[in-house]
Design an enzyme around this catalytic site. Structure first.
Site, PDB file in Angstrom:
ATOM      1  N   ARG A 198       0.831  -1.214   0.000  1.00  0.00           N
ATOM      2  CA  ARG A 198       0.000   0.000   0.000  1.00  0.00           C
ATOM      3  C   ARG A 198       0.861   1.260   0.000  1.00  0.00           C
ATOM      4  O   ARG A 198       0.550   2.225  -0.692  1.00  0.00           O
ATOM      5  CB  ARG A 198      -0.946   0.011   1.202  1.00  0.00           C
ATOM      6  CG  ARG A 198      -2.036  -1.046   1.116  1.00  0.00           C
ATOM      7  CD  ARG A 198      -2.838  -1.117   2.394  1.00  0.00           C
ATOM      8  NE  ARG A 198      -1.944  -1.473   3.498  1.00  0.00           N
ATOM      9  CZ  ARG A 198      -2.217  -1.273   4.776  1.00  0.00           C
ATOM     10  NH1 ARG A 198      -3.348  -0.719   5.143  1.00  0.00           N
ATOM     11  NH2 ARG A 198      -1.364  -1.628   5.709  1.00  0.00           N
ATOM     12  N   ASN A 211      -6.065  -2.930   2.512  1.00  0.00           N
ATOM     13  CA  ASN A 211      -6.024  -4.384   2.590  1.00  0.00           C
ATOM     14  C   ASN A 211      -7.438  -4.934   2.669  1.00  0.00           C
ATOM     15  O   ASN A 211      -8.320  -4.327   3.282  1.00  0.00           O
ATOM     16  CB  ASN A 211      -5.247  -4.839   3.827  1.00  0.00           C
ATOM     17  CG  ASN A 211      -3.751  -4.674   3.670  1.00  0.00           C
ATOM     18  OD1 ASN A 211      -3.243  -4.508   2.572  1.00  0.00           O
ATOM     19  ND2 ASN A 211      -3.038  -4.720   4.786  1.00  0.00           N
TER      20      ASN A 211
END
Length: 95
Positions: free
Chosen positions: A22, A40
């Site tokens: 990320r 996520n």
């Protein structure tokens, strides 16, 4: 000339959690000047919303499909056009 602004939702699967995916995606997005988020998912994947000029959005999607950061292993990326319910003024990491 005004460039068309688009949004694309991507779901990235493979070894993409716990490897800085990320954060690397956010860094790449900031360099490309696109907005959206990465978060996520419970199934082990990462959801990525990318909004901006079509060419820049396509570059980030291509980066995801090419494997993202070296620490990750991307097995597949699914994408679809997206109409966001809100506007994003930056690229965020959601939890």
């Amino acid at each position: 000339m005004i460039m068309a602004s688009i949004c694309t939702m991507a779901w990235v699967y493979g070894s993409v959690q716990g490897v800085g995916f990320r954060y690397s995606t956010q860094r790449e997005a900031l360099q490309l000047g696109v907005t959206g988020y990465a978060r996520n998912l419970d199934d082990g994947g990462v959801e990525v919303l990318v909004c901006g000029e079509a060419e820049q959005v396509e570059k980030l999607i291509a980066w995801l499909k090419a494997g993202g950061p070296r620490s990750a292993r991307v097995d597949r990326v699914l994408t679809e056009p997206h109409q966001p319910t809100r506007s994003w003024d930056k690229f965020a990491i959601l939890y």
